[in-house]
Scaffold this motif. Structure first.
Motif, PDB file in Angstrom:
ATOM      1  N   THR A  74     -20.596  52.695  30.815  1.00 63.46           N
ATOM      2  CA  THR A  74     -19.507  52.083  31.561  1.00 63.46           C
ATOM      3  C   THR A  74     -19.531  52.660  32.979  1.00 63.46           C
ATOM      4  O   THR A  74     -19.700  53.862  33.172  1.00 63.46           O
ATOM      5  N   GLN A  75     -19.392  51.790  33.952  1.00 61.62           N
ATOM      6  CA  GLN A  75     -19.514  52.195  35.346  1.00 61.62           C
ATOM      7  C   GLN A  75     -18.222  52.821  35.852  1.00 61.62           C
ATOM      8  O   GLN A  75     -17.126  52.273  35.660  1.00 61.62           O
ATOM      9  N   VAL A  76     -18.361  53.951  36.533  1.00 65.77           N
ATOM     10  CA  VAL A  76     -17.242  54.592  37.221  1.00 65.77           C
ATOM     11  C   VAL A  76     -17.615  54.708  38.688  1.00 65.77           C
ATOM     12  O   VAL A  76     -18.672  55.254  39.025  1.00 65.77           O
ATOM     13  N   THR A  77     -16.764  54.176  39.551  1.00 62.71           N
ATOM     14  CA  THR A  77     -17.015  54.220  40.989  1.00 62.71           C
ATOM     15  C   THR A  77     -15.817  54.869  41.681  1.00 62.71           C
ATOM     16  O   THR A  77     -14.682  54.420  41.503  1.00 62.71           O
ATOM     17  N   VAL A  84     -13.459  59.051  20.889  1.00 61.67           N
ATOM     18  CA  VAL A  84     -13.541  60.223  21.751  1.00 61.67           C
ATOM     19  C   VAL A  84     -13.134  59.791  23.160  1.00 61.67           C
ATOM     20  O   VAL A  84     -13.646  58.797  23.683  1.00 61.67           O
ATOM     21  N   LEU A  85     -12.216  60.529  23.746  1.00 61.29           N
ATOM     22  CA  LEU A  85     -11.705  60.210  25.073  1.00 61.29           C
ATOM     23  C   LEU A  85     -12.220  61.211  26.099  1.00 61.29           C
ATOM     24  O   LEU A  85     -12.401  62.393  25.796  1.00 61.29           O
ATOM     25  N   LEU A  86     -12.433  60.723  27.299  1.00 64.47           N
ATOM     26  CA  LEU A  86     -12.769  61.600  28.420  1.00 64.47           C
ATOM     27  C   LEU A  86     -11.762  61.304  29.523  1.00 64.47           C
ATOM     28  O   LEU A  86     -11.827  60.260  30.175  1.00 64.47           O
ATOM     29  N   HIS A  87     -10.819  62.221  29.708  1.00 62.41           N
ATOM     30  CA  HIS A  87      -9.843  62.064  30.773  1.00 62.41           C
ATOM     31  C   HIS A  87     -10.375  62.737  32.027  1.00 62.41           C
ATOM     32  O   HIS A  87     -10.656  63.937  32.021  1.00 62.41           O
ATOM     33  N   MET A  88     -10.501  61.959  33.079  1.00 64.56           N
ATOM     34  CA  MET A  88     -11.075  62.446  34.327  1.00 64.56           C
ATOM     35  C   MET A  88     -10.012  62.438  35.408  1.00 64.56           C
ATOM     36  O   MET A  88      -9.400  61.392  35.667  1.00 64.56           O
ATOM     37  N   SER A  89      -9.783  63.565  36.021  1.00 61.24           N
ATOM     38  CA  SER A  89      -8.802  63.654  37.094  1.00 61.24           C
ATOM     39  C   SER A  89      -9.433  64.286  38.322  1.00 61.24           C
ATOM     40  O   SER A  89     -10.543  64.818  38.259  1.00 61.24           O
ATOM     41  N   SER A  90      -8.715  64.226  39.433  1.00 63.71           N
ATOM     42  CA  SER A  90      -9.230  64.748  40.707  1.00 63.71           C
ATOM     43  C   SER A  90     -10.639  64.235  40.968  1.00 63.71           C
ATOM     44  O   SER A  90     -11.537  64.995  41.339  1.00 63.71           O
ATOM     45  N   LEU A  91     -10.822  62.959  40.773  1.00 63.90           N
ATOM     46  CA  LEU A  91     -12.159  62.370  40.884  1.00 63.90           C
ATOM     47  C   LEU A  91     -12.687  62.453  42.310  1.00 63.90           C
ATOM     48  O   LEU A  91     -11.932  62.358  43.291  1.00 63.90           O
ATOM     49  N   LYS A  92     -13.997  62.630  42.402  1.00 59.57           N
ATOM     50  CA  LYS A  92     -14.693  62.751  43.676  1.00 59.57           C
ATOM     51  C   LYS A  92     -15.747  61.649  43.784  1.00 59.57           C
ATOM     52  O   LYS A  92     -16.230  61.145  42.766  1.00 59.57           O
ATOM     53  N   PRO A  93     -16.130  61.292  45.000  1.00 60.41           N
ATOM     54  CA  PRO A  93     -17.190  60.265  45.141  1.00 60.41           C
ATOM     55  C   PRO A  93     -18.466  60.633  44.377  1.00 60.41           C
ATOM     56  O   PRO A  93     -19.156  59.744  43.863  1.00 60.41           O
ATOM     57  N   GLU A  94     -18.761  61.915  44.267  1.00 58.77           N
ATOM     58  CA  GLU A  94     -19.971  62.330  43.556  1.00 58.77           C
ATOM     59  C   GLU A  94     -19.864  62.167  42.046  1.00 58.77           C
ATOM     60  O   GLU A  94     -20.841  62.375  41.320  1.00 58.77           O
ATOM     61  N   ASP A  95     -18.696  61.787  41.550  1.00 57.81           N
ATOM     62  CA  ASP A  95     -18.547  61.470  40.133  1.00 57.81           C
ATOM     63  C   ASP A  95     -18.983  60.036  39.837  1.00 57.81           C
ATOM     64  O   ASP A  95     -19.024  59.631  38.668  1.00 57.81           O
ATOM     65  N   THR A  96     -19.294  59.279  40.868  1.00 55.09           N
ATOM     66  CA  THR A  96     -19.733  57.897  40.692  1.00 55.09           C
ATOM     67  C   THR A  96     -21.035  57.854  39.894  1.00 55.09           C
ATOM     68  O   THR A  96     -22.016  58.504  40.259  1.00 55.09           O
ATOM     69  N   ALA A  97     -21.024  57.100  38.803  1.00 52.65           N
ATOM     70  CA  ALA A  97     -22.190  57.020  37.919  1.00 52.65           C
ATOM     71  C   ALA A  97     -21.883  56.052  36.786  1.00 52.65           C
ATOM     72  O   ALA A  97     -20.739  55.605  36.628  1.00 52.65           O
ATOM     73  N   PRO A 103     -27.516  56.533  40.420  1.00 52.38           N
ATOM     74  CA  PRO A 103     -28.784  55.929  40.854  1.00 52.38           C
ATOM     75  C   PRO A 103     -29.752  56.967  41.405  1.00 52.38           C
ATOM     76  O   PRO A 103     -29.392  57.783  42.252  1.00 52.38           O
ATOM     77  N   GLY A 104     -30.968  56.939  40.899  1.00 48.68           N
ATOM     78  CA  GLY A 104     -31.997  57.846  41.390  1.00 48.68           C
ATOM     79  C   GLY A 104     -31.896  59.264  40.881  1.00 48.68           C
ATOM     80  O   GLY A 104     -32.670  60.124  41.308  1.00 48.68           O
ATOM     81  N   GLN A 105     -30.956  59.517  39.985  1.00 46.32           N
ATOM     82  CA  GLN A 105     -30.769  60.872  39.474  1.00 46.32           C
ATOM     83  C   GLN A 105     -30.984  60.915  37.969  1.00 46.32           C
ATOM     84  O   GLN A 105     -30.947  59.888  37.287  1.00 46.32           O
TER      85      GLN A 105
END
Length: 125
Positions: A119-122, A77-90, A41-43
């Motif tokens: 798709t939302q990631v929080t 196409v897959l995107l595996h996301m690990s060690s997620l951080k709050p700033e990855d929220t988008a 949001p806002g970015q």
């Protein structure tokens, strides 16, 4: 007309993992660079990762944590996301665009003419 459908988003705690999936419909799947972008949001929308053949590219903020891969038989196409951080929220978007074997232009939004709905990631702390 190329269509892309994302799935796999959701809510996760910091440090956790998620895998996003992008299914590409069209016989041109193999001739396009597929990328993941995200927008908080806002970015502005920013590039997360892209793949074309054996070439993968990553944004600086996700290097070492995210991995992009493809299953050509499933046009996915897959995107595996690990060690997620709050700033990855988008909201994460999948996009198909001009092929390219180098990582110098993959972030340019104008090179992608087909986008998924997102798709939302929080990520909570």
């Amino acid at each position: 007309q190329v269509q892309l459908v994302e799935s796999g988003g959701g809510s996760v705690q910091a440090g956790g993992s998620l895998t996003l999936s992008c299914v590409v419909s069209a016989d041109t799947y193999n001739d396009k660079r597929i990328a993941w972008f995200r927008q908080a949001p806002g970015q502005e929308r920013e590039g997360v990762a892209s793949i074309y053949g054996a070439t993968t590219c990553y944004g600086d903020s996700v290097k070492g944590r995210f991995t992009i891969s493809q299953d050509n038989a499933k046009r996915t196409v897959l995107l595996h996301m690990s060690s997620l951080k709050p700033e990855d929220t988008a909201i994460y978007y999948c996009a198909a665009g001009r092929p390219g074997a180098y990582c110098n232009t993959w972030r340019i939004l104008d090179l992608y003419n087909n986008w998924g709905q997102g798709t939302q990631v929080t990520v909570s702390s």
